[in-house]
Design a protein around this motif. Sequence first.
Motif: not given
Length: 541
Positions: A87-104
């Motif tokens: 959220g910080s990157a979203y409202l402070d306008r920073s480029p980011m790639i956020a990776l998470t595990d996901e279920m198959p």
Amino acid sequence: MTNKTVAQQVVDALKELGVKHVFGVPSGGWVDYMEALRSTDGIEFVLATHEGGAAFMADVCGRITGVPGVCFGTFGPGATNLATGVGSAYLDRSPMIALTDEMPAAKRGRIVQMAIDHQALFAPITKKNTRLEAERVREIIFDAAHVAMSGVPGPVHIGLPVGMSALPAVAESAKPIPVKIAEPAAQVLLDKMRELFVQADKPVIALGMRAITSGVQEQVIALAEKFQVPVVLNPMAKGMLAESHPCYAGVLFHALSDVVGQTHQQADLVVSIGYDEVEFNYEDWIPNAPLVSLDIAATDLDTSKYTLACDVLGNIKHSVEYLLASDCSAKNWDLNALAQRKAEMFARMSPANDAFGPCAALDILRDKFPQHGIMTCDVGAHIHLIGQKWPTPKAGLQIMTNGWSAMGFAIPSAIAAKLCKPDTPVCSVVGDGGFLMTAGELAVAVREKLNIVYVLFTDNDLALIRIKQEKKHNPIYGTPIRERGTIGGDNIFGAPVLKAFDKQEYAQALEKAFAMQGPVIVEAILNSREYDGLVLRKDKP
């Protein structure tokens, strides 16, 4: 075909983008990615203490380098922890790639331990949500980076289905996608902008965070000087204009902003450049005057009460240069009166006596800290002083969060700054409330042997909230952090703590800290009452 795994393909693609650090807390599903990072030169995994801290670090890496910062969190709590920094990157306008595990695929929608819908979780705080596919690894990574860096920068979330990382990767020809520079604004808008500016008697210039990223500092200074126009700044535009410049009028929203308002309330035209309303809504400060906005994003203004005279959407630098070429004389501002107001404002933020308060602490820190160093700060009463008071000789040398405004930002942001700029001095100012939120990340600074001086303002008080309670004549409740005293021992996670109870002890502690190796905490025990007359002022009557 290739012998590489999906995990190695992901890491190769990130490295090709210029990513040097991936921040996170690993999971079982992340093990293959960890191995790919370990075996790849030029990119490393940085173990954070908390996923939120990892995302703050990625946010600041993105700001400093322009390359998307990368962070990782596992299922459920890992993802929700990560979301604060995303959220910080979203409202402070920073480029980011956020990776998470996901279920198959077979387990999505099922009742499974730790499982929630990460795509739904990240939808409101990212520019795009997607998930990895074994046949399109590079394409998906490069598209995410392109989205993150294009237009108004921000984060993109990619879910990594568990079980995919060890699969053989498909050979791909995808390459990083160049970010297109915005086209010039329509000629009719440029001409109208210039006409309004030429006709104005007392225009004021307002700078926002995109003035920094659009690289218009030289042009903005020339514009202000050519036409003798005052300049106000949003907090995240600090460094665009020196505080000593004759046209510098002050920072909106922060300490003594009512004094800044004495200037901009005289204006008959507001010319905003790269202004992002996420920092401070126009309606909270602009005078009853038309607004001309030079930006790449449409202006958000209540047009039932205010006049949007011209929304100049297009390449910001081109628009500023077009305005600079206007043929008119200097505007009708009394810059001597501006200088007097500004001098009085800064004098009010100077220590009145020998008392050891936040004003003195910042003055002494500025004197001891190199001019070219980077200072990060947290959220709290001190950010309002820093925003107005801290002399910032160049854009990017003061790093704060204002669009998102999360407490706990200072400690991880300084870590990221030092990793990105290892040869640049880094310090950080944090209140004791914010310090307690992410103190665990000090373990990262110790492990990485980072030379960072953390200046801890201990006043045992959530000052901004306490001030608001008192303005409502409410009893002080829920804002004292402890009855009295310091944060504790002589070190935290191996980072030495140097305590200072007066200005002399503080100056000596800073000198000692800047000469030491590794992270050091200088704890200044202050009285928060100095904030009361300086912060939370109205920007206009």
